[in-house]
Write a protein that holds these residues in place. Structure first.
Motif, PDB file in Angstrom:
ATOM      1  N   GLY A 191      31.163  53.189  47.985  1.00 35.11           N
ATOM      2  CA  GLY A 191      30.294  53.496  48.642  1.00 35.11           C
ATOM      3  C   GLY A 191      29.621  54.332  47.249  1.00 35.11           C
ATOM      4  O   GLY A 191      28.370  55.084  47.658  1.00 35.11           O
ATOM      5  N   TRP A 192      30.241  54.588  46.158  1.00 30.59           N
ATOM      6  CA  TRP A 192      29.606  55.702  45.097  1.00 30.59           C
ATOM      7  C   TRP A 192      28.557  54.664  44.797  1.00 30.59           C
ATOM      8  O   TRP A 192      27.755  55.270  43.866  1.00 30.59           O
ATOM      9  CB  TRP A 192      31.089  55.364  44.006  1.00 30.59           C
ATOM     10  N   ILE A 193      28.244  53.747  44.493  1.00 31.39           N
ATOM     11  CA  ILE A 193      27.189  52.678  44.398  1.00 31.39           C
ATOM     12  C   ILE A 193      26.846  51.584  44.958  1.00 31.39           C
ATOM     13  O   ILE A 193      27.392  51.092  45.352  1.00 31.39           O
ATOM     14  CB  ILE A 193      27.511  52.410  42.598  1.00 31.39           C
ATOM     15  N   ARG A 194      25.622  51.385  45.249  1.00 30.00           N
ATOM     16  CA  ARG A 194      24.643  50.949  46.345  1.00 30.00           C
ATOM     17  C   ARG A 194      24.206  49.046  45.000  1.00 30.00           C
ATOM     18  O   ARG A 194      23.336  49.631  44.933  1.00 30.00           O
ATOM     19  CB  ARG A 194      24.226  50.689  47.227  1.00 30.00           C
ATOM     20  N   ILE A 195      24.688  47.957  45.642  1.00 27.19           N
ATOM     21  CA  ILE A 195      23.947  47.185  45.147  1.00 27.19           C
ATOM     22  C   ILE A 195      22.601  46.903  46.064  1.00 27.19           C
ATOM     23  O   ILE A 195      23.114  46.817  47.166  1.00 27.19           O
ATOM     24  CB  ILE A 195      24.585  46.089  44.547  1.00 27.19           C
ATOM     25  N   GLU A 196      21.469  47.089  45.589  1.00 27.39           N
ATOM     26  CA  GLU A 196      20.144  46.766  46.786  1.00 27.39           C
ATOM     27  C   GLU A 196      20.212  45.690  46.495  1.00 27.39           C
ATOM     28  O   GLU A 196      19.331  45.362  47.540  1.00 27.39           O
ATOM     29  CB  GLU A 196      19.411  48.149  46.099  1.00 27.39           C
ATOM     30  N   ARG A 197      19.602  45.016  45.599  1.00 26.46           N
ATOM     31  CA  ARG A 197      18.947  43.265  45.456  1.00 26.46           C
ATOM     32  C   ARG A 197      19.784  42.155  43.855  1.00 26.46           C
ATOM     33  O   ARG A 197      19.806  43.347  42.634  1.00 26.46           O
ATOM     34  CB  ARG A 197      17.695  43.436  45.764  1.00 26.46           C
ATOM     35  N   ILE A 198      19.766  41.391  44.149  1.00 25.44           N
ATOM     36  CA  ILE A 198      19.676  40.589  42.529  1.00 25.44           C
ATOM     37  C   ILE A 198      19.600  39.352  42.695  1.00 25.44           C
ATOM     38  O   ILE A 198      18.579  38.757  43.577  1.00 25.44           O
ATOM     39  CB  ILE A 198      21.394  40.531  42.518  1.00 25.44           C
ATOM     40  N   ASP A 241      27.530  60.574  39.525  1.00 25.18           N
ATOM     41  CA  ASP A 241      28.755  60.593  38.687  1.00 25.18           C
ATOM     42  C   ASP A 241      29.841  59.843  37.683  1.00 25.18           C
ATOM     43  O   ASP A 241      30.206  59.735  37.729  1.00 25.18           O
ATOM     44  CB  ASP A 241      29.680  61.796  39.153  1.00 25.18           C
ATOM     45  N   ALA A 242      29.085  58.882  38.728  1.00 22.54           N
ATOM     46  CA  ALA A 242      30.000  57.134  38.757  1.00 22.54           C
ATOM     47  C   ALA A 242      29.079  57.106  37.963  1.00 22.54           C
ATOM     48  O   ALA A 242      30.111  55.594  37.370  1.00 22.54           O
ATOM     49  CB  ALA A 242      29.210  56.471  39.842  1.00 22.54           C
ATOM     50  N   ILE A 243      28.580  57.159  36.733  1.00 23.17           N
ATOM     51  CA  ILE A 243      27.911  56.806  35.351  1.00 23.17           C
ATOM     52  C   ILE A 243      29.211  56.622  34.690  1.00 23.17           C
ATOM     53  O   ILE A 243      29.254  56.928  33.543  1.00 23.17           O
ATOM     54  CB  ILE A 243      26.893  57.547  35.363  1.00 23.17           C
ATOM     55  N   ALA A 244      29.986  57.968  34.891  1.00 21.15           N
ATOM     56  CA  ALA A 244      31.040  58.592  33.787  1.00 21.15           C
ATOM     57  C   ALA A 244      31.996  57.136  34.096  1.00 21.15           C
ATOM     58  O   ALA A 244      32.913  57.077  32.812  1.00 21.15           O
ATOM     59  CB  ALA A 244      32.090  59.783  34.676  1.00 21.15           C
ATOM     60  N   LEU A 245      32.078  56.278  35.021  1.00 21.50           N
ATOM     61  CA  LEU A 245      32.891  55.758  35.043  1.00 21.50           C
ATOM     62  C   LEU A 245      32.653  53.704  33.721  1.00 21.50           C
ATOM     63  O   LEU A 245      33.411  53.675  33.457  1.00 21.50           O
ATOM     64  CB  LEU A 245      32.988  53.956  36.543  1.00 21.50           C
ATOM     65  N   VAL A 246      31.945  54.188  33.304  1.00 17.14           N
ATOM     66  CA  VAL A 246      31.640  52.978  32.392  1.00 17.14           C
ATOM     67  C   VAL A 246      32.269  54.122  30.541  1.00 17.14           C
ATOM     68  O   VAL A 246      33.033  53.216  29.927  1.00 17.14           O
ATOM     69  CB  VAL A 246      29.978  53.756  31.287  1.00 17.14           C
ATOM     70  N   VAL A 268      20.473  48.433  41.338  1.00 18.34           N
ATOM     71  CA  VAL A 268      21.726  49.335  41.513  1.00 18.34           C
ATOM     72  C   VAL A 268      21.796  50.556  41.531  1.00 18.34           C
ATOM     73  O   VAL A 268      20.801  51.256  40.971  1.00 18.34           O
ATOM     74  CB  VAL A 268      22.891  49.412  40.295  1.00 18.34           C
ATOM     75  N   ASP A 269      22.308  51.166  43.239  1.00 13.07           N
ATOM     76  CA  ASP A 269      21.518  52.609  43.344  1.00 13.07           C
ATOM     77  C   ASP A 269      22.605  53.220  43.435  1.00 13.07           C
ATOM     78  O   ASP A 269      23.914  53.499  43.801  1.00 13.07           O
ATOM     79  CB  ASP A 269      20.846  52.640  45.034  1.00 13.07           C
ATOM     80  N   PHE A 270      22.874  54.170  41.900  1.00 13.13           N
ATOM     81  CA  PHE A 270      23.348  55.621  42.192  1.00 13.13           C
ATOM     82  C   PHE A 270      24.457  56.346  43.205  1.00 13.13           C
ATOM     83  O   PHE A 270      23.530  57.967  43.071  1.00 13.13           O
ATOM     84  CB  PHE A 270      24.170  55.949  40.366  1.00 13.13           C
TER      85      PHE A 270
END
Length: 268
Positions: free
Chosen positions: A83-90, A239-244, A233-235
């Motif tokens: 649940g750190w990121i949520r894919i809203e639509r593709i 801080d999940a951006i650190a996964l890069v 994508v909704d962060f």
């Protein structure tokens, strides 16, 4: 130079937001690739194979793609599960168009010229004169300074030809310098680890990883300023951006493991 020339062309030709980046990519590859080939073969009188270039490049490229995409899934799929990121639509059509355009521009503007010049010619030349450690440090420093050097020479060429310039800066505008330099340093080390995989055409492992890792990033982050990825994508956890960084560092570890396994098999 490719940035300056593309911006000049953009004054006279209006073909949409993607025109200038595509032209920059074509110009960059047209300038860098012949120059590096000439330096290696004519000036140094050395074979291209010595810097990781071979017509038998597919296995090395496959290693780069598998690690780049595989580790990306290993990092971002759990992030969505937690649940750190949520894919809203593709938007499938937009995503496919993005992948085509992004692959073309990324290969010609960044992956091929940068890897051929830095991890190919630069790293190999310093390694042959000294040792791999010195080559790694030298090329890593150059890679970290690449944005500053680009802005310096782009500003100089823009002043000569009367083109638009963003000025001289250590990092691209609007980016935190510490975060950017840390990311570039880790990315550069991972690319060198890919270059060192003991396969014919090893440079293509670095090229393929360069392409796939940045593509995964751009898809997750919604694309670039001039083209959307079609993935929103909704962060939820900023801080999940650190996964890069985790994606890059973990990939580098996988490249080192791959090199050790292949070297052990060769000795056996």
């Amino acid at each position: 130079m490719s940035i300056t020339l593309a911006r000049l062309a953009g004054r006279w030709i209006d073909r949409g937001s993607a025109f200038i980046p595509i032209l920059q990519a074509v110009l960059a590859a047209s300038i860098v690739v012949p120059a590096i080939v000439a330096l290696r073969t004519k000036f140094d009188r050395q074979a291209l194979a010595g810097m990781g270039v071979s017509h038998r490049w597919a296995p090395a490229a496959l290693v780069g793609v598998v690690i780049g995409v595989g580790v990306g899934l290993l990092v971002w799929v759990p992030a969505a599960g937690f649940g750190w990121i949520r894919i809203e639509r593709i938007d499938t059509a937009t995503l496919l168009a993005f992948l085509a355009v992004n692959t073309f521009v990324l290969l010609l503007y960044e992956a091929v010229p940068e890897e051929l010049a830095l991890r190919g010619y630069g790293w190999t030349t310093v390694r042959d004169s000294w040792v791999p450690f010195v080559a790694t440090i030298t090329v890593s420093v150059l890679f970290c300074l690449s944005s500053a050097l680009i802005s310096l020479f782009q500003t100089a060429s823009a002043l000569i030809f009367g083109a638009e310039t963003n000025g001289i800066a250590l990092v691209p505008p609007g980016i935190d310098p510490t975060a950017y330099l840390l990311q570039i340093l880790i990315f550069g080390l991972a690319l060198i680890a890919a270059r060192r995989v003991p396969l014919q055409g090893a440079l293509f492992a670095a090229i393929a990883f360069h392409l796939t890792q940045l593509t995964v990033n751009r898809v997750i982050l919604g694309g670039l300023g001039w083209v959307e990825s079609g993935v929103h994508v909704d962060f939820v956890e900023p801080d999940a951006i650190a996964l890069v960084l985790v994606h890059i560092a973990l990939s580098g570890i996988f490249f080192v493991i791959t090199r050790k396994l292949l070297e052990r098999r060769t000795r056996a």
